[in-house]
Design a protein around this motif. Sequence first.
Motif, PDB file in Angstrom:
ATOM      1  N   PHE A 138     -17.133  23.754  62.556  1.00 29.33           N
ATOM      2  CA  PHE A 138     -16.968  25.188  62.381  1.00 29.33           C
ATOM      3  C   PHE A 138     -17.653  25.880  63.547  1.00 29.33           C
ATOM      4  N   ILE A 139     -17.014  26.908  64.106  1.00 23.22           N
ATOM      5  CA  ILE A 139     -17.541  27.574  65.292  1.00 23.22           C
ATOM      6  C   ILE A 139     -17.761  29.052  64.999  1.00 23.22           C
ATOM      7  N   HIS A 140     -18.983  29.517  65.265  1.00 24.09           N
ATOM      8  CA  HIS A 140     -19.288  30.945  65.139  1.00 24.09           C
ATOM      9  C   HIS A 140     -18.905  31.594  66.465  1.00 24.09           C
ATOM     10  N   GLU A 151     -25.042  12.824  66.159  1.00 18.72           N
ATOM     11  CA  GLU A 151     -24.271  11.594  66.031  1.00 18.72           C
ATOM     12  C   GLU A 151     -24.913  10.600  65.071  1.00 18.72           C
ATOM     13  N   ASN A 152     -26.243  10.554  65.062  1.00 19.45           N
ATOM     14  CA  ASN A 152     -26.918   9.579  64.200  1.00 19.45           C
ATOM     15  C   ASN A 152     -26.904   9.985  62.730  1.00 19.45           C
ATOM     16  N   MET A 153     -26.382  11.184  62.426  1.00 15.74           N
ATOM     17  CA  MET A 153     -26.290  11.637  61.042  1.00 15.74           C
ATOM     18  C   MET A 153     -24.871  11.525  60.491  1.00 15.74           C
ATOM     19  N   ILE A 154     -23.908  11.248  61.359  1.00 13.28           N
ATOM     20  CA  ILE A 154     -22.508  11.229  60.934  1.00 13.28           C
ATOM     21  C   ILE A 154     -22.255  10.182  59.859  1.00 13.28           C
ATOM     22  N   GLN A 185     -19.352  17.900  57.570  1.00  9.34           N
ATOM     23  CA  GLN A 185     -20.541  18.316  58.306  1.00  9.34           C
ATOM     24  C   GLN A 185     -21.120  19.599  57.732  1.00  9.34           C
ATOM     25  N   MET A 186     -20.266  20.547  57.396  1.00  5.40           N
ATOM     26  CA  MET A 186     -20.728  21.846  56.922  1.00  5.40           C
ATOM     27  C   MET A 186     -21.412  21.738  55.566  1.00  5.40           C
ATOM     28  N   LEU A 189     -24.774  20.007  56.094  1.00  2.00           N
ATOM     29  CA  LEU A 189     -25.747  20.856  56.781  1.00  2.00           C
ATOM     30  C   LEU A 189     -26.291  21.967  55.899  1.00  2.00           C
ATOM     31  N   THR A 190     -25.476  22.482  55.004  1.00  2.00           N
ATOM     32  CA  THR A 190     -25.874  23.637  54.215  1.00  2.00           C
ATOM     33  C   THR A 190     -26.466  23.277  52.856  1.00  2.00           C
ATOM     34  N   ALA A 191     -26.214  22.065  52.362  1.00  2.00           N
ATOM     35  CA  ALA A 191     -26.729  21.658  51.053  1.00  2.00           C
ATOM     36  C   ALA A 191     -28.245  21.775  50.937  1.00  2.00           C
ATOM     37  N   PRO A 192     -29.033  21.423  51.972  1.00  2.00           N
ATOM     38  CA  PRO A 192     -30.489  21.559  51.828  1.00  2.00           C
ATOM     39  C   PRO A 192     -30.926  22.981  51.497  1.00  2.00           C
TER      40      PRO A 192
END
Length: 290
Positions: A138-140, A151-154, A185-186, A189-192
Motif C-alpha cells: 500500500f502506498i501513501h 524481507e526477513n519478516m515476509i 503485509q498491511m 503491520l497494523t495488528a500490533p
Amino acid sequence: MKKLIMTLTVGALLVGCGENNHDGSREENEKNANAGENKPSAEEMADYSGLFQSDSSKDVLAEVTLLPSENYHIPTVSIAEPFPEDEADDYNHSEREIAEEFMDRDGRIYFTLKDHPLRNIASADGTTTYLANYHDGFIHLLDAEAYVLDENMIEEAYLFFINQSDDVNYRMWEEASNLERGIMQMIYLTAPNVNELGDLLAEDVYVGDDFEQINSQFTNLGSPNMIFPTSQTVADMTLFEDMLKIHALWGELGQFEQPEENKEAYTALYNDLRLEMTNMVGAINTTLAK
C-alpha cells in the motif's frame, strides 16, 4: 479442500486507481467499479466464506508476533517522487500498452518501488485516466511512503496467514497476487497497534499519549491518499471490497472526536475494525488455498 467459514460483508468495489487529478482524493482508489461482471458468482465464492465467524473465540490478531514501535509508528519505506517531471511520459500507459509490455506469463503486472509502481493508465475507450499501483505494498501518495515488511519478516507474516487452518495446500508467497501480498503485509503491520488499543480500552483508557499516538496512525492509514495495490484477479476484486471497509474503519477510528465522552460508540467502532481485520485473515487464507 477443507471447508472454511467466515462472515463477510461486501462493500463498494474500488481498485487502487481513479481520476488522474493527483490530489489524493478517494477517486484515486477507483477504477473497476464498473467491472462487476467479472466478479465471481455466489457459487464460485462459496469457498470464499473464510475462516472465522463473528462469535468465534479465536483471537487471531493476538497471534501476531510483531511488536509495536515505541511511539506506535508503523514502519514504512520512502519511495521516489511518483511522477518526476523529466520522465513523466514514461509512466503514462494505455490499458493495452501496460498489459502488452509489462504483464508476465501469469497475467501479473508488477513494478518494484524503484521502478515507479504508480502509473497513469488511460482506459480502453480513452475517456478516463486513472492511477494504478502495480506494487505489492500500500502506498501513501502524499507522504511518498510504502507500507511493506522487511524481507526477513515476509515468511513470518505469510505463515501467520496460512497456519490458520489444517490440511490445506497453499500458493506460495511468490504466487500470491500483488493485492494479496499487500493485504498480508498491511494486516501484519497494523495488528500490533490494534492489539495495543484493545488493551487500553480494556483498562478504560480513552485519553493519553499512547492512545493519541495510535489513533494518529489510524488517521494516516485511513487517509484517501492511501493507494491500494491494483486488483488483477477475480478474487482480488472481492478482497479489495473487504479491504476498503477496513481502510474506512481505520480513518473513522482515528478521527473519532472525544472518545472519552463517547466510550460505547468508540468501542463498538473498534470492535468492528477488529472483526473485519480478523475476517480478512480468513479471506486471505481462503484465496491462497489451492
